[in-house]
Design an enzyme around this catalytic site. Structure first.
Site, short mmCIF file in Angstrom:
data_model
loop_
_atom_site.label_atom_id
_atom_site.label_comp_id
_atom_site.label_asym_id
_atom_site.label_seq_id
_atom_site.Cartn_x
_atom_site.Cartn_y
_atom_site.Cartn_z
CE1 TYR A 88 -3.87 1.99 -0.07
CE2 TYR A 88 -4.67 0.26 1.39
CZ TYR A 88 -4.91 1.33 0.55
OH TYR A 88 -6.21 1.75 0.35
CD GLU A 90 -4.24 6.07 0.81
OE1 GLU A 90 -5.41 5.81 0.47
OE2 GLU A 90 -3.96 6.60 1.90
CG ASP A 234 -7.13 11.45 -24.51
OD1 ASP A 234 -6.22 10.62 -24.34
OD2 ASP A 234 -8.33 11.20 -24.28
CB THR A 260 -3.01 4.33 -22.25
OG1 THR A 260 -2.73 4.26 -23.66
CG2 THR A 260 -4.40 4.88 -22.03
CE LYS A 263 -5.52 3.14 -26.27
NZ LYS A 263 -5.66 3.27 -24.80
NE ARG A 269 -6.60 -2.73 -20.04
CZ ARG A 269 -6.90 -2.26 -21.25
NH1 ARG A 269 -6.25 -2.71 -22.31
NH2 ARG A 269 -7.81 -1.33 -21.39
#
Length: 442
Positions: A88, A90, A234, A260, A263, A269
């Protein structure tokens, strides 16, 4: 911080008693070895292991032409299946909300450093869980609910995050859509400028899920400056081509670049955001804590792997072949009678109307799927049709190029696609023969 090397056996140190995940004594791989995942899964959950193997068989046997998909390297898969999935984390390196993040901080710093070096950006955030998460963070950093945003219309190739009423973007902001010239299929920058002057948007989004030509980022920057708007690029689809040097970069022009890491970039991903240094704090706060919680550190590490791979000459050669394959495939499809949007492509993707062969996009996808050819349906501009567009097909060459296919195979793929649309018997066997020659994971 120096990291101690793993024990020479490759096993992680063991301090706990045997658990249900342990292999029985007798020489089977220790499931605590990070790369023993498939064996451990087979022993623990054979039903799910069968599902994973079925998907592997599908990827090997079918022709993967979805423009947004690719095959990651074994190194990327290893990072995704690593013990970093347990952590974890954060916050950001050096400023976490959990203890014990000293090691995972190294992974995130590697990913950030590699992203900024690869794309020439002043700042990068590698935590977004997806491309949509990256766009959401960009909007959160720059906009307020009710602001006007100019973006490509959905029917012309815009993404859900560019104003779909089913998406947060269409519910929280006032979107105005621009499109393409009805004859050429190219973005009409005069129309974009006219819409910007008429609506005075707070931001302009440059990007599409199906535009096969390079965006003119300089033209969009000029329009944005004229109306004092932010420019958000984008670049989810072209960012891998940018990394390989075969597409123009939005980084020098845009206030925020969203992308991203899958691709063409061929990573896990996930999402990526880049911006100038003066926007770094706003962007980081928009990612965490505003739009998402803890980072997926195994995915962040896999992004670092992919970004490292993308900085190599081999990756640059790969992207050149991706574009060469797409241009060859577009030409072959046109010769076979499909109407190829804009008359070709500059990128990895092609959009086409299969109507001249007697089917629409949804029917084409079904017939191709029956033959083992996987592709998508998308809107294709058609000025002579009601609404100005039709349901066509979208396909890309990133995955098949990773498999080692080149221009001669593009001719075979085009012929197989046409045969599938005609529902010719034996097409699926021919597809399997082709994919059998080019296995993604031998």
């Amino acid at each position: 911080m120096a990291v101690s090397p793993a024990p020479s056996s490759g096993h992680l140190p063991r301090t706990s008693p045997r658990s249900p995940w342990d292999a029985p004594p007798g020489g089977a791989p220790d499931p605590w070895t990070p790369w023993a995942g498939p064996e451990a899964l087979r022993r623990q959950d054979p039903e799910l292991a069968d599902v994973l193997l079925a998907e592997l068989r599908r990827q090997r046997q079918d022709l993967q032409l979805i423009a947004a998909e690719n095959f990651t390297s074994p190194a990327v898969l290893a990072a995704l299946g690593s013990p970093l999935a347990n952590k974890y984390a954060e916050g950001y390196p050096g400023a976490r909300h959990h203890g014990g993040c000293e090691v995972v901080d190294l992974a995130e710093r590697l990913a950030v450093d590699r992203a900024t070096a690869l794309f020439g950006a002043e700042h990068a955030n590698v935590q977004p869980h997806s491309g949509s998460s990256a766009v959401l963070a960009a909007y959160a950093a720059l906009l307020r609910p009710g602001d006007t945003v100019l973006a490509m219309a959905l029917a012309q190739g815009g993404h859900l995050t560019h104003g779909s009423p089913a998406n947060f973007s269409g519910r929280w902001f006032d979107f105005v859509g621009y499109g393409v010239d009805p004859v050429t299929g190219l973005i009409d920058h005069d129309r974009v400028r006219a819409l910007a002057l008429a609506h005075r948007p707070k931001a302009i989004v440059c990007g599409s899920i199906s535009y096969p030509r390079h965006p003119d980022y300089a033209a969009f920057r000029e329009i944005a400056d004229e109306v004092d708007a932010y420019l958000i690029a984008d670049a989810a689809h072209p960012i891998g081509l940018v990394a390989g040097g075969v597409a123009p970069s939005p980084v020098p022009y845009a206030d925020v670049v969203c992308a991203t890491t899958h691709k063409v970039l061929r990573g896990p991903r996930g999402g990526l955001v880049m911006c100038p240094a003066e926007l770094a704090g706003r962007m980081d706060r928009a990612v965490f804590p505003f739009t998402q919680g803890g980072a997926q550190m195994h995915t962040v590490a896999a992004k670092a792997v992919a970004l490292g791979e993308a900085a190599t000459p081999a990756f640059a050669a790969y992207t050149r072949q991706v574009v060469a394959n797409a241009r060859a495939l577009a030409g072959e499809l046109s010769q076979l009678g499909l109407t190829v949007a804009t008359g070709g492509t500059d990128t990895h993707l092609i959009t086409a109307d299969p109507a001249p062969l007697g089917v629409d996009g949804p029917a084409a996808r079904r017939r191709c799927a029956a033959a083992g050819i996987v592709l998508d349906v998308c809107a294709v501009p058609a000025p002579d049709r009601p609404g100005g567009c039709v349901k066509g097909i979208r396909l890309g060459t990133a995955a098949v190029t990773t498999q080692g296919m080149t221009e001669p195979e593009m001719g075979r793929i085009a012929a197989l696609l046409a045969a599938a649309l005609r529902e010719d018997a034996g097409t699926r066997a021919e597809v399997a023969e082709l994919t059998g020659e080019f296995q993604p994971y031998p």
